[in-house]
Design a protein around this motif. Structure first.
Motif, PDB file in Angstrom:
ATOM      1  N   UNK A  28       0.812  -1.219   0.000  1.00 46.83           N
ATOM      2  CA  UNK A  28       0.000   0.000   0.000  1.00 46.83           C
ATOM      3  C   UNK A  28       0.851   1.278   0.000  1.00 46.83           C
ATOM      4  N   UNK A  54       1.247   4.008  -3.009  1.00 46.37           N
ATOM      5  CA  UNK A  54       0.949   5.433  -2.801  1.00 46.37           C
ATOM      6  C   UNK A  54       2.107   6.295  -3.312  1.00 46.37           C
ATOM      7  N   UNK A  87       1.992   6.321  -7.037  1.00 47.32           N
ATOM      8  CA  UNK A  87       0.888   7.144  -7.546  1.00 47.32           C
ATOM      9  C   UNK A  87       1.193   8.636  -7.460  1.00 47.32           C
ATOM     10  N   UNK A  88       2.076   8.996  -6.535  1.00 46.61           N
ATOM     11  CA  UNK A  88       2.472  10.404  -6.426  1.00 46.61           C
ATOM     12  C   UNK A  88       3.243  10.854  -7.665  1.00 46.61           C
ATOM     13  N   UNK A 130      -3.438  11.335 -13.207  1.00 46.42           N
ATOM     14  CA  UNK A 130      -4.495  10.631 -13.941  1.00 46.42           C
ATOM     15  C   UNK A 130      -5.622  11.631 -14.187  1.00 46.42           C
ATOM     16  N   UNK A 160     -13.728  17.720  -7.267  1.00 47.61           N
ATOM     17  CA  UNK A 160     -14.481  17.527  -6.025  1.00 47.61           C
ATOM     18  C   UNK A 160     -15.536  18.621  -5.961  1.00 47.61           C
ATOM     19  N   UNK A 216      -5.979  20.420  -2.487  1.00 42.12           N
ATOM     20  CA  UNK A 216      -6.163  19.070  -1.930  1.00 42.12           C
ATOM     21  C   UNK A 216      -4.940  18.160  -2.124  1.00 42.12           C
ATOM     22  N   UNK A 221      -2.698  16.994   1.014  1.00 43.12           N
ATOM     23  CA  UNK A 221      -2.944  15.578   1.383  1.00 43.12           C
ATOM     24  C   UNK A 221      -1.906  14.631   0.807  1.00 43.12           C
ATOM     25  N   UNK A 222      -1.368  14.949  -0.357  1.00 42.13           N
ATOM     26  CA  UNK A 222      -0.409  14.024  -0.981  1.00 42.13           C
ATOM     27  C   UNK A 222       1.026  14.488  -0.711  1.00 42.13           C
ATOM     28  N   UNK A 276      -5.038  20.197 -11.618  1.00 45.96           N
ATOM     29  CA  UNK A 276      -4.971  19.463 -10.343  1.00 45.96           C
ATOM     30  C   UNK A 276      -4.010  18.283 -10.424  1.00 45.96           C
TER      31      UNK A 276
END
Lengths: 258, 274
Positions: B102, B106, B109-110, B114, B122, B133, B137-138, B183
């Motif tokens: 996991x 992550x 994915x950073x 996509x 959102x 966001x 958050x990332x 984004x």
């Protein structure tokens, strides 16, 4: 090629397994760092403050109606002085928590189910997942904890307003001072009435949040599934509320009322 | 004399090491960043991907063309780890995606942006909050002035500085795509995956979005896979086009090469999409 029908029991087992995995994901994220405080506070405001009028009004009317309906029966037995006690015990032990929980299941559970279902359908949850953000932490943990906290708070407020409704009903037919009425109410309830009722509202809140989040988060694609998620969130949460109520009443009867 | 020679050799070696470090950081343009071999994916009895093989080099723009339901989106979802393949290999930056834990997934994915077909903004947040966001958050940024600068810069890049405090419901389809692109770019990804970026837009806006994709690719030096039905988008953005049919790649080359392909199926595909 026609798809093979999956037996109902297998679907039920798969659904139960998914719920356990979802629950595990929730607990794992609760104790992980990076708690979303601002979103949690926002959800408490949305769930708690914005439901207060509805819960308060309903509880007030329920207290009023209960007092009006109890009074003739008690008069027949010459026990009209027992009215505040009867009201206090029934509202604090059962009516307050159940009415509040049912209203919250309808308003909050369906809201959470529809909101997350809509986010799923419009790929917003997918966008969070693939960006490396944690949608469970942001969307699920905050909502479940907010309902778990706010449903007991709303129940307490509902209890007070229910008793106020009863006071109004008594004063329609006779004249009783507020001091005397509330003294009698408070004298008739004790720790064993309040504690089990309060504890069960924590479970009610958790179930409302959990079911709403689970149904919304796992809704299938398509607009129909949003309505379905909202609807099934209310139905399932309501059912669980009664099941939890029955279990808590049995346990508290064994512990306190033997 | 010998000591001068030793000093010269020392500086030569140091210089070589520095050059190597810089080259590793920037990435080699011949380096394969996405490697797919024998990819298979089924949903029930429906075999969506049968045998997909694809290598994407750093900095390359690969366009995947194909009819609806041929598994184009499934392919990029396997790349980002949103779907687990039934068979075959998907390696990104040399790491097998399906084998990642996991935390590693992550981290991967950073590095990947996509862009969804709908933009997937959102809808309860303003444009500014949408862009903040991933930063908070990332990337876990805390400095609000740094966050504001990044948000304003990326919005300026996509030409939407005025929309910063608008809600997604107040934006047109093209603007939503631009904000969605902003984004994903704001975290500076190394790979961009576009899922039908021009679908549902008018021809002028489609062209603008396609040109924007190309500009952003040059500015942010990303490697891109673009899934589209839009031949103009493919024409503008593609270094290489891959055509999918029935869960397999049937042809690849430049747009001009494929238009003149001897394969009747490829030509018929171009006729139907043009």
């Amino acid at each position: 090629m026609a798809e093979q029908a999956i037996p109902g029991w297998k679907k039920w087992l798969e659904g139960s397994g998914d719920q356990v995995i979802f629950l595990k994901g929730f607990f794992r994220n609760v104790f992980r760092g990076g708690f979303e405080w601002s979103e949690f506070v926002r959800q408490c405001y949305e769930i708690g403050y914005k439901s207060f009028m509805l819960v308060g009004t309903t509880a007030f009317i329920m207290g009023l109606v209960l007092a009006l309906q109890l009074r003739p029966t008690l008069v027949n037995f010459g026990a009209v002085s027992m009215l505040p006690k009867s009201l206090a015990v029934s509202i604090v032990r059962e009516i307050g928590p159940i009415i509040t929980a049912m209203i919250c299941a309808g308003k909050i559970g369906s809201g959470i189910g529809a909101e997350l279902g809509s986010m799923k359908v419009t790929e917003q949850i997918g966008a969070m997942e693939v960006s490396g953000a944690n949608p469970i932490q942001y969307l699920v943990v905050t909502r479940i904890l907010a309902t778990t906290l706010m449903v007991p708070v709303l129940t307490l407020l509902g209890d007070v307003l229910g008793l106020l409704g009863g006071f109004l009903a008594i004063n329609i037919t006779s004249s009783v001072s507020a001091m005397l009425y509330f003294n009698k109410c408070l004298a008739s309830i004790d720790f064993t009435d309040f504690l089990p009722a309060f504890i069960k509202t924590i479970f009610f809140g958790f179930v409302i949040g959990f079911v709403g989040c689970y149904k919304g988060y796992n809704s299938n694609r398509g607009t129909e599934s949003v309505g379905l998620a909202a609807n099934s969130a209310v139905v399932t949460a309501s059912l669980w509320i009664f099941v939890i109520d029955a279990i808590v009443v049995q346990i508290s009867s064994l512990l306190f009322y033997r | 004399m010998l000591s001068w020679f030793r000093l010269a050799v020392y500086f030569f070696i140091v210089n070589m090491k520095e050059t190597e470090k810089v080259s590793q950081k920037k990435g080699n343009s011949s380096e394969t960043v996405i490697h797919i071999k024998g990819l298979k994916k089924s949903f029930g009895a429906n075999d969506v991907l049968k045998n997909i093989n694809l290598d994407v080099k750093r900095g390359e723009n690969v366009v995947i063309l194909g009819k609806s339901g041929t598994g184009k989106s499934v392919t990029i979802q396997c790349i980002v780890g949103a779907l687990v393949p039934d068979g075959g290999e998907v390696e990104v930056f040399g790491e097998e995606v399906a084998a990642l834990k996991e935390k590693q997934l992550k981290e991967l994915r950073m590095k990947i942006g996509f862009l969804f077909q709908s933009g997937a903004l959102y809808d309860s947040m303003t444009v500014r909050e949408n862009l903040e966001f991933p930063l908070t958050r990332v990337l876990k940024l805390k400095d609000q002035s740094d966050i504001n600068n990044r948000v304003e810069e990326v919005l300026e890049n996509v030409g939407l500085s005025d929309a910063i405090d608008k809600m997604p419901s107040d934006l047109s389809g093209g603007m939503r795509k631009r904000v969605g692109l902003a984004r994903t770019l704001i975290v500076n990804p190394e790979i961009m995956l576009y899922d039908e970026p021009t679908t549902g837009l008018d021809p002028i806006t489609s062209r603008e979005i396609s040109e924007l994709i190309l500009q952003m690719q040059k500015k942010y030096k990303t490697t891109s896979i673009i899934i589209t039905h839009d031949m103009e988008c493919a024409d503008i953005t593609a270094d290489r086009v891959v055509i999918m049919n029935d869960g397999e790649y049937i042809a690849e080359g430049s747009v001009a090469e494929l238009k003149n392909s001897k394969d009747g199926l490829v030509r018929s595909f171009f006729k139907s999409t043009l």
